[in-house]
Design a protein around this motif. Structure first.
Motif, mmCIF file in Angstrom:
data_model
loop_
_atom_site.group_PDB
_atom_site.id
_atom_site.type_symbol
_atom_site.label_atom_id
_atom_site.label_comp_id
_atom_site.label_asym_id
_atom_site.label_seq_id
_atom_site.Cartn_x
_atom_site.Cartn_y
_atom_site.Cartn_z
ATOM 1 N N ASP A 48 -3.571 14.524 1.708
ATOM 2 C CA ASP A 48 -4.790 15.285 1.988
ATOM 3 C C ASP A 48 -5.922 14.471 2.603
ATOM 4 O O ASP A 48 -7.070 14.891 2.624
ATOM 5 N N ARG A 49 -5.599 13.255 3.130
ATOM 6 C CA ARG A 49 -6.657 12.451 3.759
ATOM 7 C C ARG A 49 -6.025 11.447 4.714
ATOM 8 O O ARG A 49 -4.835 11.135 4.639
ATOM 9 N N GLU A 50 -6.874 10.919 5.586
ATOM 10 C CA GLU A 50 -6.416 9.908 6.536
ATOM 11 C C GLU A 50 -6.290 8.562 5.835
ATOM 12 O O GLU A 50 -7.188 8.151 5.091
ATOM 13 N N VAL A 51 -5.179 7.900 6.069
ATOM 14 C CA VAL A 51 -4.957 6.546 5.568
ATOM 15 C C VAL A 51 -4.483 5.704 6.739
ATOM 16 O O VAL A 51 -3.509 6.057 7.416
ATOM 17 N N THR A 52 -5.172 4.595 7.000
ATOM 18 C CA THR A 52 -4.810 3.726 8.117
ATOM 19 C C THR A 52 -4.424 2.350 7.597
ATOM 20 O O THR A 52 -4.975 1.887 6.587
ATOM 21 N N GLU A 53 -3.509 1.692 8.282
ATOM 22 C CA GLU A 53 -3.077 0.348 7.910
ATOM 23 C C GLU A 53 -3.552 -0.640 8.957
ATOM 24 O O GLU A 53 -3.443 -0.386 10.167
ATOM 25 N N ASP A 54 -4.070 -1.802 8.519
ATOM 26 C CA ASP A 54 -4.503 -2.821 9.470
ATOM 27 C C ASP A 54 -3.491 -3.958 9.532
ATOM 28 O O ASP A 54 -2.444 -3.941 8.862
ATOM 29 N N ALA A 55 -3.800 -4.965 10.326
ATOM 30 C CA ALA A 55 -2.874 -6.074 10.560
ATOM 31 C C ALA A 55 -2.657 -6.929 9.318
ATOM 32 O O ALA A 55 -1.667 -7.667 9.228
ATOM 33 N N ASP A 56 -3.572 -6.846 8.344
ATOM 34 C CA ASP A 56 -3.445 -7.618 7.104
ATOM 35 C C ASP A 56 -2.684 -6.859 6.018
ATOM 36 O O ASP A 56 -2.597 -7.333 4.882
ATOM 37 N N GLY A 57 -2.157 -5.697 6.351
ATOM 38 C CA GLY A 57 -1.408 -4.931 5.362
ATOM 39 C C GLY A 57 -2.270 -4.152 4.394
ATOM 40 O O GLY A 57 -1.791 -3.721 3.343
ATOM 41 N N ILE A 58 -3.541 -3.936 4.723
ATOM 42 C CA ILE A 58 -4.440 -3.150 3.883
ATOM 43 C C ILE A 58 -4.411 -1.700 4.365
ATOM 44 O O ILE A 58 -4.578 -1.419 5.552
ATOM 45 N N PHE A 59 -4.215 -0.798 3.420
ATOM 46 C CA PHE A 59 -4.271 0.631 3.713
ATOM 47 C C PHE A 59 -5.669 1.133 3.354
ATOM 48 O O PHE A 59 -6.076 1.082 2.193
ATOM 49 N N HIS A 60 -6.386 1.615 4.373
ATOM 50 C CA HIS A 60 -7.780 2.020 4.201
ATOM 51 C C HIS A 60 -7.880 3.539 4.090
ATOM 52 O O HIS A 60 -7.217 4.272 4.824
ATOM 53 N N PHE A 61 -8.774 3.999 3.189
ATOM 54 C CA PHE A 61 -9.004 5.434 3.018
ATOM 55 C C PHE A 61 -10.344 5.621 2.321
ATOM 56 O O PHE A 61 -11.014 4.644 1.951
#
Length: 342
Positions: free
Chosen positions: A91-104
């Motif tokens: 139910d929300r956007e989750v993005t992954e960065d180059a350091d392996g962190i999933f942001h939301f």
């Protein structure tokens, strides 16, 4: 699946170099210095990341403020991380960065991250404590240190509009446990893979002394014993760092609600940095409690605020199902006139 605690806290600041001096004086270990970023760590490997406000890597939710802009939580296994991320993506956007962190973002808009993390093992050896009729240290002198060296990031604290709803998001989506409720003030929560009394505290923006907008309040760093805390305080004050914020409300003291001895410093990175010693450690056998705010909040050694002076009656009940939270869902903001009277 288990969240082990705070893996990193990412700050947006105006004066990168002054913040670097503060965290080194505070006892953190520098691991990266760059024109646009400074990174420090405690002994577990948990990190403080300091970037300039406006850095495109920072989330936008708190971008107009100096302070912690994102909290990244460390997860024990890849399977646990995958399950948490899959649930959030429903139910929300989750993005992954180059350091392996999933942001939301949490429902309240708080920026969060999840990352696979294996904290370094640490071993503390506080000296035994002697007392009249209870000798634990015989023919043995106490050890002496040169400086305070934080071992852990124990917890973070944020002001939120709806502390009940925010806690419920952490409970239902990230498996946090309610540990205690200070009625009308906020909720303390522990990550499911952690032992500290709380890893996050949600404080109501409805309080007369609180800001009108959500944002960062402070974070706590675990030390070995009160000797290390006092040494750290002495060295920080010698270097000119102060404890003057109205939010700190006192000097060296012990929290009633978590038993921890503490001391806060105003941080140029925003909010306060807290030295933290002898907190309660909990597991899932713990029964949450519901506290009156005067008794549950603080116990001062010095500088007792006016509203806490005099007798403070003990008003605490067991609350195994967290039902006391129901009466404190989001209510109208306390008026400015009421604030002026407090």
């Amino acid at each position: 699946m288990a969240i082990l605690g705070v893996e990193s806290v990412i700050f947006g600041v105006d004066d990168l170099d002054r913040c670097a001096v503060f965290w080194q004086d505070f006892g953190l270990t520098p691991v990266r210095h760059a024109p646009d970023e400074h990174v420090f760590e405690v002994q577990t490997g948990a990190k403080i990341v300091v970037r300039r406000r406006g850095d495109p890597r920072l989330p936008t939710a708190y971008s107009h403020k100096v302070g912690a802009h994102e909290t990244v939580w460390g997860v024990d296994t890849q399977e646990s991380l995958n399950a948490l991320v899959a649930g959030l993506r429903a139910d929300r956007e989750v993005t992954e960065d180059a350091d392996g962190i999933f942001h939301f973002q949490a429902d309240c808009g708080m920026p969060l991250g999840l990352k696979l993390w294996t904290p370094r093992k640490i071993v503390s050896q506080p000296d035994p404590v002697n007392a009249p009729g209870n000798i634990q240290r015989l023919n043995l002198h106490r050890k002496w240190r040169q400086r305070a060296i934080p071992k852990t990031i124990n917890h973070v604290v944020f002001f939120v509009k709806d502390y009940v709803g925010t806690f419920e998001f952490f409970r239902d989506r990230l498996n946090f446990r309610l540990t205690d409720h200070t009625r009308g003030v906020g909720a303390f929560a522990r990550a499911d893979g952690a032992w500290e009394h709380h890893n996050i505290f949600f404080v109501s923006c409805e309080l007369p002394v609180a800001p009108d907008e959500p944002g960062f309040m402070h974070m706590a760093f675990g030390l070995e014993d009160i000797d290390e805390l006092m040494l750290g305080v002495n060295l920080m004050e010698k270097k000119g760092w102060k404890n003057e914020s109205p939010n700190t409300m006192g000097g060296l003291s012990r929290h009633r609600i978590s038993s921890a001895i503490y001391y806060y410093f105003d941080s140029p990175a925003g909010g306060e940095a807290e030295y933290h010693v002898d907190t309660d450690y909990l597991d899932d056998n713990w029964i949450p409690r519901s506290w009156d705010f005067k008794f549950g909040s603080l116990m001062w050694a010095t500088r007792v605020p006016t509203m806490w002076q005099g007798d403070v009656p003990m008003d605490v009940t067991l609350d195994p199902e967290g039902k006391s939270l129901d009466a404190y869902r989001l209510k109208p903001k306390i008026s400015a006139q009421t604030k002026e009277k407090v």
